[in-house]
Design a protein around this motif. Structure first.
Motif, PDB file in Angstrom:
ATOM      1  N   PHE A  86      49.082  40.782  31.862  1.00  0.00           N
ATOM      2  CA  PHE A  86      48.783  39.305  31.301  1.00  0.00           C
ATOM      3  C   PHE A  86      49.986  38.897  30.654  1.00  0.00           C
ATOM      4  O   PHE A  86      49.818  38.365  29.812  1.00  0.00           O
ATOM      5  CB  PHE A  86      47.291  38.854  31.108  1.00  0.00           C
ATOM      6  CG  PHE A  86      46.273  38.898  31.803  1.00  0.00           C
ATOM      7  CD1 PHE A  86      45.836  37.888  32.665  1.00  0.00           C
ATOM      8  CD2 PHE A  86      45.516  40.152  31.964  1.00  0.00           C
ATOM      9  CE1 PHE A  86      45.066  38.035  33.663  1.00  0.00           C
ATOM     10  CE2 PHE A  86      44.694  40.307  32.957  1.00  0.00           C
ATOM     11  CZ  PHE A  86      44.263  39.121  33.726  1.00  0.00           C
ATOM     12  N   THR A  90      51.286  36.181  35.167  1.00  0.00           N
ATOM     13  CA  THR A  90      49.838  36.473  35.110  1.00  0.00           C
ATOM     14  C   THR A  90      49.466  36.905  36.300  1.00  0.00           C
ATOM     15  O   THR A  90      49.704  36.349  37.144  1.00  0.00           O
ATOM     16  CB  THR A  90      48.749  35.493  34.443  1.00  0.00           C
ATOM     17  OG1 THR A  90      48.710  34.308  35.401  1.00  0.00           O
ATOM     18  CG2 THR A  90      49.473  35.022  33.096  1.00  0.00           C
ATOM     19  N   LEU A  96      40.331  35.937  39.840  1.00  0.00           N
ATOM     20  CA  LEU A  96      39.348  34.933  40.247  1.00  0.00           C
ATOM     21  C   LEU A  96      38.941  35.401  41.694  1.00  0.00           C
ATOM     22  O   LEU A  96      37.788  35.367  41.857  1.00  0.00           O
ATOM     23  CB  LEU A  96      40.290  33.602  40.265  1.00  0.00           C
ATOM     24  CG  LEU A  96      40.492  32.917  39.110  1.00  0.00           C
ATOM     25  CD1 LEU A  96      41.444  31.751  39.232  1.00  0.00           C
ATOM     26  CD2 LEU A  96      39.135  32.634  38.275  1.00  0.00           C
ATOM     27  N   HIS A 109      45.374  47.153  28.712  1.00  0.00           N
ATOM     28  CA  HIS A 109      46.513  46.347  28.119  1.00  0.00           C
ATOM     29  C   HIS A 109      47.888  47.296  27.722  1.00  0.00           C
ATOM     30  O   HIS A 109      47.584  48.553  27.565  1.00  0.00           O
ATOM     31  CB  HIS A 109      46.178  45.507  26.768  1.00  0.00           C
ATOM     32  CG  HIS A 109      45.480  44.306  27.138  1.00  0.00           C
ATOM     33  ND1 HIS A 109      45.946  43.243  27.876  1.00  0.00           N
ATOM     34  CD2 HIS A 109      44.093  43.921  26.902  1.00  0.00           C
ATOM     35  CE1 HIS A 109      45.001  42.248  27.918  1.00  0.00           C
ATOM     36  NE2 HIS A 109      43.969  42.963  27.325  1.00  0.00           N
TER      37      HIS A 109
ATOM     38  N   CYS B 119      44.928  37.660  28.610  1.00  0.00           N
ATOM     39  CA  CYS B 119      43.630  38.033  29.498  1.00  0.00           C
ATOM     40  C   CYS B 119      42.684  36.922  29.452  1.00  0.00           C
ATOM     41  O   CYS B 119      41.677  36.852  30.355  1.00  0.00           O
ATOM     42  CB  CYS B 119      43.215  39.386  28.788  1.00  0.00           C
ATOM     43  SG  CYS B 119      42.204  39.351  27.322  1.00  0.00           S
ATOM     44  N   GLY B 121      43.224  33.832  30.164  1.00  0.00           N
ATOM     45  CA  GLY B 121      43.421  33.016  31.238  1.00  0.00           C
ATOM     46  C   GLY B 121      44.493  31.950  30.982  1.00  0.00           C
ATOM     47  O   GLY B 121      44.927  31.548  31.678  1.00  0.00           O
ATOM     48  N   GLN B 123      48.067  31.093  29.880  1.00  0.00           N
ATOM     49  CA  GLN B 123      49.285  31.570  30.280  1.00  0.00           C
ATOM     50  C   GLN B 123      50.192  31.865  28.947  1.00  0.00           C
ATOM     51  O   GLN B 123      50.756  30.767  28.260  1.00  0.00           O
ATOM     52  CB  GLN B 123      49.959  31.020  31.354  1.00  0.00           C
ATOM     53  CG  GLN B 123      49.177  30.842  32.546  1.00  0.00           C
ATOM     54  CD  GLN B 123      49.582  30.732  33.972  1.00  0.00           C
ATOM     55  OE1 GLN B 123      50.512  29.973  34.137  1.00  0.00           O
ATOM     56  NE2 GLN B 123      49.073  31.594  35.009  1.00  0.00           N
ATOM     57  N   LEU B 261      44.905  26.675  37.327  1.00  0.00           N
ATOM     58  CA  LEU B 261      44.577  27.906  37.457  1.00  0.00           C
ATOM     59  C   LEU B 261      43.854  28.501  35.963  1.00  0.00           C
ATOM     60  O   LEU B 261      43.065  29.373  35.902  1.00  0.00           O
ATOM     61  CB  LEU B 261      45.814  28.763  37.669  1.00  0.00           C
ATOM     62  CG  LEU B 261      45.463  29.976  38.157  1.00  0.00           C
ATOM     63  CD1 LEU B 261      44.668  30.373  39.565  1.00  0.00           C
ATOM     64  CD2 LEU B 261      46.845  30.690  38.532  1.00  0.00           C
ATOM     65  N   ASP B 264      40.381  27.243  35.851  1.00  0.00           N
ATOM     66  CA  ASP B 264      39.581  28.133  36.812  1.00  0.00           C
ATOM     67  C   ASP B 264      39.268  29.458  35.850  1.00  0.00           C
ATOM     68  O   ASP B 264      38.175  30.071  35.921  1.00  0.00           O
ATOM     69  CB  ASP B 264      40.171  28.749  37.990  1.00  0.00           C
ATOM     70  CG  ASP B 264      40.224  27.355  38.876  1.00  0.00           C
ATOM     71  OD1 ASP B 264      39.283  26.570  38.788  1.00  0.00           O
ATOM     72  OD2 ASP B 264      40.981  27.464  39.956  1.00  0.00           O
ATOM     73  N   MET B 265      40.254  29.739  35.045  1.00  0.00           N
ATOM     74  CA  MET B 265      39.953  31.324  34.513  1.00  0.00           C
ATOM     75  C   MET B 265      39.283  31.199  33.193  1.00  0.00           C
ATOM     76  O   MET B 265      38.390  31.893  33.050  1.00  0.00           O
ATOM     77  CB  MET B 265      41.441  31.786  33.887  1.00  0.00           C
ATOM     78  CG  MET B 265      42.225  32.570  34.758  1.00  0.00           C
ATOM     79  SD  MET B 265      41.583  33.968  35.549  1.00  0.00           S
ATOM     80  CE  MET B 265      41.774  35.075  33.990  1.00  0.00           C
ATOM     81  N   LEU B 268      35.392  31.392  33.713  1.00  0.00           N
ATOM     82  CA  LEU B 268      34.648  32.634  33.633  1.00  0.00           C
ATOM     83  C   LEU B 268      33.901  32.867  32.154  1.00  0.00           C
ATOM     84  O   LEU B 268      33.241  33.732  32.400  1.00  0.00           O
ATOM     85  CB  LEU B 268      35.661  33.714  33.987  1.00  0.00           C
ATOM     86  CG  LEU B 268      36.440  33.501  35.421  1.00  0.00           C
ATOM     87  CD1 LEU B 268      37.464  34.672  35.584  1.00  0.00           C
ATOM     88  CD2 LEU B 268      35.462  33.657  36.526  1.00  0.00           C
TER      89      LEU B 268
END
Lengths: 288, 288
Positions: A86, A90, A96, A109, B119, B121, B123, B261, B264-265, B268
């Motif tokens: 990431f 990413t 997803l 990581h 991680c 999500g 960026q 995006l 969306d992450m 989760l």
């Protein structure tokens, strides 16, 4: 389980022990090969890991995700990424898709340019937004990264500039004719990046704009960070525009406000007179 | 050779293969123990590395550097740092002393919170300046980090908030009396950090200030990132102020402008209704 495993920055031994153990458990191992490179090739990694690697280019990751995810609910699959999974790029899309398919995933990581850049002596918490420099073409010469750099500088912050990578690109002709013939990979050098910035500074000066940076701004060129033959070179933008730092990958940092400890660190890698033009802002910070 | 070796974020197996090989060559191995912690203790690391570790507290690193550097020109010495050696806390001072003493040094990088935060999500290249939150006292309640967060947000950028660690602190009384008695270590939680931010928002609101963030701003709480039991929790600031994410270390992210995006992450790991208040800024970005 789908493992996203960072490989770090240098060579095969920069993987973590945990990452290596996970690879050994996997039935398929993909190597993401379009956003970064290690200084060693696929074969060296295969030998080191004792596993065959499947090269995952942009097409495979973006359109062939089903292939990568296949059976990952019942077997272990690894997706290897140079740096951290990431980091600069990413892989949210793949995450997803895995989640949608009910496939558990795990991230292992590693270092990426986004944090390893700290070794140049500029402190990570003094960095602002990261920018990307793309190869200019005859008709497309974006300058938005320059404005972001100046915005960071006006807030006293350093800027990490990620330099363009062109892998598996087609010429316009081959693209039009649908021929899958690819150009040789191109990696932007510190020299090219500094030259682009110099051109922008010059153009803005001619337009009478107040300049947020100049040819004398202190910058740091980084090449093959984390590898045995890494190069860190501090110089004015002008100096870096004529520096050859060797093979890829390269990155560039444009400094903001500098603390004395940062100046001392930069001195370790500085070209002659690179730091000569620093001006004291107050009792404890400098800028160029 | 003096090796600066990053240990990564989780447990003993998060060290790189290269780092582990270097440790095995070293005659003395120091473990920096005041700016971060792994989820495993010194003993577990000693067993894993097969080496005795010397704990290096702030006093030793800042005043006893000669001891660390002793003979490092003729033998190998390792200085281990949780995360990356040039992560949130740099060890520039030790680098400079080594160079002055003519001792070669080498950095073996690893993941740190500064890049592993990706991680969640959000960026990494959409992050602005990193800030630090300190424990407030009765008389000292700094708020400058809040203004930096708002500045990042106004530029659309996310903010990583590093949370205070108090290790080997003396009470005022013990300090005054020169008694080397130390308080138990304290690690700021996401809950405490969110609560501090809520208090600032409330105070600024009462003063009629235009607010750069509110109790409904989307934030991400991170606990024990990289460890097997890591927790990532997305919620409004208000929701995170009543979340228990378990043992340390914790970090907090305050979101800026969000791309689909990224949303969306975040979904989760989101609390119910956490993302309900997102407003469209334009056709492709959101904010809270």
């Amino acid at each position: 389980m789908l493992y996203f495993i960072g490989l770090g920055l240098g060579d095969a031994a920069d993987i973590t022990v945990k990452g290596l153990q996970a690879i050994k458990r996997c039935s398929r191992v993909y190597l993401e090969a379009y956003t970064s490179i290690l200084t060693v090739g696929k074969e060296a990694l295969e030998e080191y890991y004792g596993k065959e690697l499947i090269l995952a280019d942009r097409d495979l990751v973006e359109q062939g995700a089903d292939e990568i995810l296949k059976d990952a609910d019942v077997t272990d699959v690894a997706f290897l990424v140079v740096g951290d999974p990431f980091g600069a790029t990413t892989h949210s899309d793949l995450v997803l898709r895995a989640v949608q398919a009910g496939i558990p995933y795990r991230v292992i990581h590693n270092a990426s340019i986004m944090n390893a850049v700290g070794c140049c002596g500029l402190q990570l918490y003094n960095f602002g937004e990261t920018v990307s420099l793309v190869f200019w073409t005859e008709t497309w010469r974006p300058e938005s990264f320059y404005d972001k750099i100046c915005k960071n500088r006006s807030a006293g912050l350093h800027t990490l500039c990620l330099l363009d990578i062109k892998v598996k690109e087609q010429s316009v002709e081959n693209l039009m004719r649908g021929r899958k013939i690819y150009e040789p990979p191109r990696y932007m050098t510190v020299q090219q990046a500094a030259d682009q910035l110099m051109q922008i500074v010059q153009r803005r000066r001619e337009e009478g704009e107040e300049l947020g940076m100049t040819e004398d701004t202190v910058c740091v060129g980084l090449a093959r960070l984390g590898a045995d033959d890494q190069v860190v070179r501090t110089g004015t933008l002008r100096q870096l525009a004529s520096c050859d730092l060797g093979p890829p990958l390269h990155s560039l940092v444009v400094s903001g406000r500098l603390h004395p400890l940062e100046v001392d660190m930069l001195r370790l890698t500085a070209e002659p007179d690179a730091l000569k033009g620093l001006k004291a802002i107050d009792s404890s910070t400098y800028c160029s």
